[in-house]
Enzyme design. Structure first.
Site, PDB file in Angstrom:
ATOM      1  N   ARG A  36       6.136 -19.123 -10.272  1.00  0.00           N
ATOM      2  CA  ARG A  36       4.703 -18.834 -10.282  1.00  0.00           C
ATOM      3  C   ARG A  36       4.159 -19.656 -11.442  1.00  0.00           C
ATOM      4  O   ARG A  36       4.532 -20.807 -11.582  1.00  0.00           O
ATOM      5  CB  ARG A  36       4.504 -17.305 -10.422  1.00  0.00           C
ATOM      6  CG  ARG A  36       3.144 -16.833 -10.032  1.00  0.00           C
ATOM      7  CD  ARG A  36       3.063 -15.304  -9.955  1.00  0.00           C
ATOM      8  NE  ARG A  36       3.097 -14.640 -11.262  1.00  0.00           N
ATOM      9  CZ  ARG A  36       2.909 -13.345 -11.451  1.00  0.00           C
ATOM     10  NH1 ARG A  36       2.673 -12.539 -10.424  1.00  0.00           N
ATOM     11  NH2 ARG A  36       2.959 -12.810 -12.654  1.00  0.00           N
ATOM     12  N   TYR A  68     -12.571   5.753  16.830  1.00  0.00           N
ATOM     13  CA  TYR A  68     -12.711   4.457  17.512  1.00  0.00           C
ATOM     14  C   TYR A  68     -11.456   4.088  18.298  1.00  0.00           C
ATOM     15  O   TYR A  68     -10.347   4.198  17.790  1.00  0.00           O
ATOM     16  CB  TYR A  68     -12.958   3.351  16.485  1.00  0.00           C
ATOM     17  CG  TYR A  68     -14.308   3.399  15.826  1.00  0.00           C
ATOM     18  CD1 TYR A  68     -15.478   3.308  16.579  1.00  0.00           C
ATOM     19  CD2 TYR A  68     -14.410   3.508  14.441  1.00  0.00           C
ATOM     20  CE1 TYR A  68     -16.726   3.336  15.952  1.00  0.00           C
ATOM     21  CE2 TYR A  68     -15.644   3.522  13.814  1.00  0.00           C
ATOM     22  CZ  TYR A  68     -16.800   3.431  14.576  1.00  0.00           C
ATOM     23  OH  TYR A  68     -18.020   3.452  13.953  1.00  0.00           O
ATOM     24  N   LYS A 128      -4.771  -5.029 -16.803  1.00  0.00           N
ATOM     25  CA  LYS A 128      -5.475  -5.836 -15.790  1.00  0.00           C
ATOM     26  C   LYS A 128      -5.867  -4.935 -14.612  1.00  0.00           C
ATOM     27  O   LYS A 128      -5.360  -3.813 -14.497  1.00  0.00           O
ATOM     28  CB  LYS A 128      -4.569  -6.979 -15.330  1.00  0.00           C
ATOM     29  CG  LYS A 128      -3.308  -6.497 -14.620  1.00  0.00           C
ATOM     30  CD  LYS A 128      -2.289  -7.598 -14.412  1.00  0.00           C
ATOM     31  CE  LYS A 128      -1.068  -7.041 -13.712  1.00  0.00           C
ATOM     32  NZ  LYS A 128       0.103  -7.927 -13.808  1.00  0.00           N
TER      33      LYS A 128
HETATM   34  C1  LIG Z   1       1.290  -7.370 -14.185  1.00  0.00           C
HETATM   35  C2  LIG Z   1       2.205  -8.027 -15.128  1.00  0.00           C
HETATM   36  C3  LIG Z   1       3.161  -7.287 -15.837  1.00  0.00           C
HETATM   37  C4  LIG Z   1       3.419  -5.823 -15.598  1.00  0.00           C
HETATM   38  O1  LIG Z   1       4.243  -5.663 -14.472  1.00  0.00           O
HETATM   39  P1  LIG Z   1       4.694  -4.180 -14.000  1.00  0.00           P
HETATM   40  O2  LIG Z   1       5.678  -4.431 -12.942  1.00  0.00           O
HETATM   41  O3  LIG Z   1       3.455  -3.526 -13.492  1.00  0.00           O
HETATM   42  O4  LIG Z   1       5.226  -3.513 -15.207  1.00  0.00           O
HETATM   43  C5  LIG Z   1       3.903  -7.955 -16.779  1.00  0.00           C
HETATM   44  N1  LIG Z   1       3.733  -9.272 -17.014  1.00  0.00           N
HETATM   45  C6  LIG Z   1       2.849 -10.023 -16.330  1.00  0.00           C
HETATM   46  C7  LIG Z   1       2.698 -11.469 -16.627  1.00  0.00           C
HETATM   47  C8  LIG Z   1       2.067  -9.428 -15.354  1.00  0.00           C
HETATM   48  O5  LIG Z   1       1.172 -10.161 -14.674  1.00  0.00           O
END
Ligand SMILES: *Cc1c(COP(=O)(O)O)cnc(C)c1O
Length: 367
Positions: free
Chosen positions: A134, A260, A36
């Site tokens: 969540r 700035y 992602k």
């Molecule tokens: C992003 C994500 C992960 C990976 O988490 P990391 O801490 O980056 O390894 C695993 N499961 C879900 C559902 C996620 O959204």
């Protein structure tokens, strides 16, 4: 295309991390690559290709559009879409063979309708909320949810997923408690997965059938430098560097205000290097008067506010700095290193955000 700044991604580091995590996950445990956010800023297409070649068959994205892009890049294997499935997105899941991770009956119903329409069966995974608060169905409602899904034609529950909130703390009792809840669901005949990077590295008892690696694939520990300090085996290798260059060098007298708001006043005659990198390039304005960069292998402090496309660093103590010199915003030069964890520390954030900010706002080059 001709930016003065560039992200350099070392594909061999990605391969190294995948192989190392595969070993840590153990035999028979599938390693899902979370790609992602454009693979945490490393480029989804390029990163997924490396993981694929290393034997990866399971990929994770947040939204359906990312899944479509990943499939179109030619990747084979399972693509999991973790933010569920809206009715209007249903056809895409079938066309691109994406696996929805669902948490409500509305999407189950919509997927079932389309599956019946097409005379096919779609596999889905169900998200259970065991303590993150969540996304997901609460464990109490899961039996009812699953039996309602059983009534729907064209849908097969192929797996169950949950997510940990505290695996970056290797002493976390919450993780053990939450895993007990997840484990008690039973469901041993379908694919179970709950471990993120922290779960993979620090809680091996939570690996189940599949683990989901994100930050660790990109070379960072979920607990930052602590993870590096405590590592007893082979280290993960950060795959991303961020390079810029010196645009102009100038000497200003004592008591000059810089940038700035003049939030920095020189304490002596000072040599400043002007760099073509600012918050538009992901160098957060919160690093003003805090961050450091490497020039000629030495640290130079950011002076004054970071602008949209420029910032100034103090190079008074570095000999021979000239326009055109390479600047390392993140990465290593000679024996010096500025890591994503160090930058995150200055920002009050985590490496995850630094990688996304840098990687997704600059041209990438692959080595
Ligand atoms: C992003 C994500 C992960 C990976 O988490 P990391 O801490 O980056 O390894 C695993 N499961 C879900 C559902 C996620 O959204």
């Amino acid at each position: 295309m001709q930016s003065l700044n560039k992200i350099v991604v070392d594909l061999s580091a990605l391969r190294h991390n995948f192989q190392l995590l595969q070993k840590r996950s153990g035999n028979g445990c599938r390693l899902l690559a979370m790609v992602k956010a454009d693979a945490y800023g490393h480029g989804m297409k390029e990163a997924a290709k490396v993981f694929s070649e290393a034997g990866c068959w399971d990929f994770g994205v947040a939204e359906v559009g990312e899944g479509v892009r990943l499939r179109e890049s030619g990747v084979r294997g399972n693509i999991f879409v973790f933010l569920g499935c809206l009715r209007s997105h249903v056809p895409l899941f079938f066309e691109y063979k994406l696996i929805p991770v669902i948490f409500c009956m509305e999407s189950a119903q919509a997927l079932s309708d389309e599956a019946v329409n097409q005379g096919t069966i779609i596999p889905v995974h169900v998200k259970v909320d065991c303590g993150m608060n969540r996304l997901g169905v609460f464990p109490d409602s899961l039996p009812e949810f699953l039996s309602a899904m059983k009534q729907l034609p064209g849908i097969k529950v192929a797996g169950v997923a949950s997510h940990f909130p505290q695996t970056d703390d290797r002493a976390s009792s919450q993780t053990k408690e939450q895993f007990r809840v997840f484990d008690k669901l039973g469901l041993n005949t379908i694919t179970r997965h709950i471990a993120n990077s922290g779960g993979i590295l620090y809680f091996p008892q939570t690996h189940c059938d599949m683990v989901r690696a994100g930050i660790s694939l990109y070379g960072y520990y979920p607990d930052g430098h602590l993870g590096v300090d405590f590592e007893t085996g082979a280290l993960l290798r950060p795959a991303m560097e961020f390079h810029s260059r010196v645009l102009q060098v100038k000497t200003v007298p004592k008591n000059s205000g810089v940038s700035y708001g003049h939030t920095y006043i020189t304490k002596r005659e000072t040599q400043l290097a002007v760099l073509p990198v600012g918050y538009e390039d992901g160098l957060s304005r919160s690093l003003s008067n805090k961050g450091e960069v490497l020039i000629r292998g030495q640290r130079a402090k950011i002076r004054g506010r970071i602008c949209m496309n420029l910032c100034m660093v103090d190079v008074t103590h570095i000999d021979g700095v000239q326009a055109g010199d390479t600047v390392v915003i993140m990465g290593s030069k000679h024996n010096a290193t500025i890591s994503g964890d160090e930058i995150a520390g200055w920002m009050g954030s985590i490496s995850y955000e630094v990688l996304c900010l840098f990687g997704n706002n600059n041209e990438r080059k692959y080595i």
